[in-house]
Design an enzyme around this catalytic site. Sequence first.
Site, PDB file in Angstrom:
ATOM      1  N   VAL A  11       0.826  -1.208   0.000  1.00 21.48           N
ATOM      2  CA  VAL A  11       0.000   0.000   0.000  1.00 21.48           C
ATOM      3  C   VAL A  11       0.866   1.266   0.000  1.00 21.48           C
ATOM      4  O   VAL A  11       0.632   2.201  -0.777  1.00 21.48           O
ATOM      5  CB  VAL A  11      -0.986  -0.012   1.198  1.00 21.48           C
ATOM      6  CG1 VAL A  11      -1.788   1.278   1.249  1.00 21.48           C
ATOM      7  CG2 VAL A  11      -1.917  -1.213   1.103  1.00 21.48           C
ATOM      8  N   ARG A  44      13.375  -2.165   5.893  1.00 23.55           N
ATOM      9  CA  ARG A  44      13.949  -3.013   4.832  1.00 23.55           C
ATOM     10  C   ARG A  44      14.746  -2.175   3.824  1.00 23.55           C
ATOM     11  O   ARG A  44      14.599  -0.965   3.769  1.00 23.55           O
ATOM     12  CB  ARG A  44      12.806  -3.735   4.098  1.00 23.55           C
ATOM     13  CG  ARG A  44      12.052  -4.707   4.991  1.00 23.55           C
ATOM     14  CD  ARG A  44      10.748  -5.136   4.370  1.00 23.55           C
ATOM     15  NE  ARG A  44       9.782  -4.048   4.293  1.00 23.55           N
ATOM     16  CZ  ARG A  44       8.544  -4.155   3.817  1.00 23.55           C
ATOM     17  NH1 ARG A  44       8.124  -5.309   3.374  1.00 23.55           N
ATOM     18  NH2 ARG A  44       7.742  -3.115   3.791  1.00 23.55           N
ATOM     19  N   GLU A 124      -9.709   6.898   5.528  1.00 23.78           N
ATOM     20  CA  GLU A 124     -10.679   6.361   4.552  1.00 23.78           C
ATOM     21  C   GLU A 124     -10.280   4.961   4.072  1.00 23.78           C
ATOM     22  O   GLU A 124     -11.126   4.090   3.845  1.00 23.78           O
ATOM     23  CB  GLU A 124     -10.765   7.328   3.362  1.00 23.78           C
ATOM     24  CG  GLU A 124     -11.728   6.925   2.267  1.00 23.78           C
ATOM     25  CD  GLU A 124     -13.189   6.950   2.706  1.00 23.78           C
ATOM     26  OE1 GLU A 124     -13.657   7.996   3.150  1.00 23.78           O
ATOM     27  OE2 GLU A 124     -13.849   5.892   2.602  1.00 23.78           O
ATOM     28  N   GLY A 129     -11.016  -0.475   1.347  1.00 25.18           N
ATOM     29  CA  GLY A 129      -9.940  -0.157   0.391  1.00 25.18           C
ATOM     30  C   GLY A 129     -10.286   1.054  -0.461  1.00 25.18           C
ATOM     31  O   GLY A 129     -10.392   2.178   0.028  1.00 25.18           O
ATOM     32  N   ILE A 131     -13.087   1.757  -1.913  1.00 17.82           N
ATOM     33  CA  ILE A 131     -14.500   2.170  -1.912  1.00 17.82           C
ATOM     34  C   ILE A 131     -14.660   3.403  -1.018  1.00 17.82           C
ATOM     35  O   ILE A 131     -14.275   3.358   0.145  1.00 17.82           O
ATOM     36  CB  ILE A 131     -15.418   1.052  -1.349  1.00 17.82           C
ATOM     37  CG1 ILE A 131     -15.191  -0.261  -2.068  1.00 17.82           C
ATOM     38  CG2 ILE A 131     -16.875   1.477  -1.384  1.00 17.82           C
ATOM     39  CD1 ILE A 131     -15.935  -1.438  -1.437  1.00 17.82           C
ATOM     40  N   GLU A 185      -4.229 -12.164   4.501  1.00 16.72           N
ATOM     41  CA  GLU A 185      -3.212 -11.486   5.307  1.00 16.72           C
ATOM     42  C   GLU A 185      -2.095 -12.497   5.587  1.00 16.72           C
ATOM     43  O   GLU A 185      -2.297 -13.704   5.448  1.00 16.72           O
ATOM     44  CB  GLU A 185      -3.825 -11.045   6.651  1.00 16.72           C
ATOM     45  CG  GLU A 185      -4.999 -10.103   6.521  1.00 16.72           C
ATOM     46  CD  GLU A 185      -4.603  -8.640   6.425  1.00 16.72           C
ATOM     47  OE1 GLU A 185      -3.607  -8.244   7.041  1.00 16.72           O
ATOM     48  OE2 GLU A 185      -5.286  -7.902   5.706  1.00 16.72           O
ATOM     49  N   ASP A 196     -10.599  -9.227  10.958  1.00 14.26           N
ATOM     50  CA  ASP A 196     -10.422  -8.087  10.046  1.00 14.26           C
ATOM     51  C   ASP A 196     -11.775  -7.393   9.800  1.00 14.26           C
ATOM     52  O   ASP A 196     -11.891  -6.163   9.899  1.00 14.26           O
ATOM     53  CB  ASP A 196      -9.811  -8.599   8.730  1.00 14.26           C
ATOM     54  CG  ASP A 196      -9.607  -7.498   7.718  1.00 14.26           C
ATOM     55  OD1 ASP A 196      -8.688  -6.684   7.894  1.00 14.26           O
ATOM     56  OD2 ASP A 196     -10.393  -7.438   6.741  1.00 14.26           O
ATOM     57  N   LYS A 200     -13.245  -3.541  10.953  1.00  9.19           N
ATOM     58  CA  LYS A 200     -13.856  -2.601  10.004  1.00  9.19           C
ATOM     59  C   LYS A 200     -15.274  -2.208  10.434  1.00  9.19           C
ATOM     60  O   LYS A 200     -15.662  -1.037  10.312  1.00  9.19           O
ATOM     61  CB  LYS A 200     -13.848  -3.212   8.602  1.00  9.19           C
ATOM     62  CG  LYS A 200     -12.425  -3.342   8.037  1.00  9.19           C
ATOM     63  CD  LYS A 200     -12.347  -4.226   6.812  1.00  9.19           C
ATOM     64  CE  LYS A 200     -10.941  -4.323   6.245  1.00  9.19           C
ATOM     65  NZ  LYS A 200     -10.788  -5.381   5.233  1.00  9.19           N
TER      66      LYS A 200
HETATM   67  N1  HSE Z   1      -6.982  -8.991   4.107  1.00  8.38           N
HETATM   68  C1  HSE Z   1      -7.899  -7.932   3.852  1.00  8.38           C
HETATM   69  C2  HSE Z   1      -9.044  -8.502   2.987  1.00  8.38           C
HETATM   70  C3  HSE Z   1      -7.176  -6.811   3.153  1.00  8.38           C
HETATM   71  O1  HSE Z   1      -8.938  -9.652   2.559  1.00  8.38           O
HETATM   72  O2  HSE Z   1     -10.039  -7.831   2.793  1.00  8.38           O
HETATM   73  C4  HSE Z   1      -7.896  -5.499   3.104  1.00  8.38           C
HETATM   74  O3  HSE Z   1      -8.183  -4.962   4.352  1.00  8.38           O
END
Ligand code: HSE
Length: 412
Positions: A11, A44, A124, A129, A131, A185, A196, A200
């Site tokens: 990202v 890195r 945001e 992502g 959207i 992930e 996840d 959200k």
């Molecule tokens: N691992 C997350 C997904 C990435 O599959 O939606 C985006 O937050």
Amino acid sequence: MNVAIMGYGVVGSGVAEVLKKNHDSILKKSMQSSLELKYILDIRDFPGDENEALIIRDFNKILEDDSVRIVVETMGGLHPAFEFVSACLSAGKSVVSSNKELVAAKGDVLLQIAEEKNVNFLFEASVGGGIPILRPLSQCLAANEIYALYGILNGTTNFILTKMINDGLDFDTVLRMAQENGYAEKDPTADIEGHDACRKICILSSLIYGKHVYPDWVHTEGISHIDLADVDYAKCWGGVIKLIAKAKELDNGMISALVSPAFVPADSQLANVNDVFNAILVRGDATGDVVFYGRGAGKLPTASAIVADIIDCCQHTRQKKLFGWKPSTENIVVDYLDQPTSLYIRAEAAQPDEAIAAARATFGSITVLTRKDQPTNEIAFVTPEDTERALRTKLETLHSVKPLSVLRIADC
Ligand code: HSE
């Protein structure tokens, strides 16, 4: 105006790419005389990378450079992201983050520092992502009372379920495919166990209802226990299984929030959201249903949301943008067991006809489901609506069946 990026992964490198590629139009929209990427913080090495000269290892360089007014956090994880973001905000720099774990756990604290310092903390990209969803919720839909919100918020699990539904592949096979394609992930637990999506829905609920909703308040179930048999029964019922994150405001001001796989009726707008796509259905009192759909992950879609936040920060340098929520002093999420639902139940039963009769006597008007190649000792049915606690208590009294799978029926 100088910008720094912390975390040069997929990202972060996408943000650098978009900032460079669309530099002139972004600069124009930012209403600044200049907008340059000055540092990229990462531990890195990136030999040969076009931005190699910008890579630094010492966070203090960003913190102490007054020309850096906007810091992008794309490191992920809670630590040291929290310490770095707090320090930047405290130093009077605006921060843009895509880190849903950070925002879901510490958003209230970071928003408060931003408030005190009159700078922006925008995120945001942390939900959906590419959207647009947080800005539309806080601005375009601001006139509405939001009755409910239902989201397919995790691309990996949606990809897995889509392959199970359309290609009849089992969970483990498709999880391997998702990992090979780079969707999951690093540790797929956060995706497949619903964490996840939980982070959200916490961000979305906090924004809608104005108070921080913490992940450990939200009952969360993943999809690792979903069997192809359940997929077949969902089809017989007239729908599909999706991992649904839901938030609803109750009459007493409390919130019902839940993440779990559920039967979604085929005519729901969320039923045909497939593969890695995400969608969010917002039910407003003035608008009715509004659906946001698109790529919920990936380098450039996520970078698009981050750069839009950078532009917003540029446009709000004197007066902080009104955005966010307040801390919660007590749990505002009700116990999911007290909420009304219908349940799909698949069970083993030595005497299936008698078991169905017993289920009917216990639950009332059930809908019996069948599937191709159904084992003779398997039954499946959908109960009428009641509180989940009452339904589960009744199921415990059905001694002639051994439950194999219990899923909720979504009302989206
Ligand atoms: N691992 C997350 C997904 C990435 O599959 O939606 C985006 O937050």
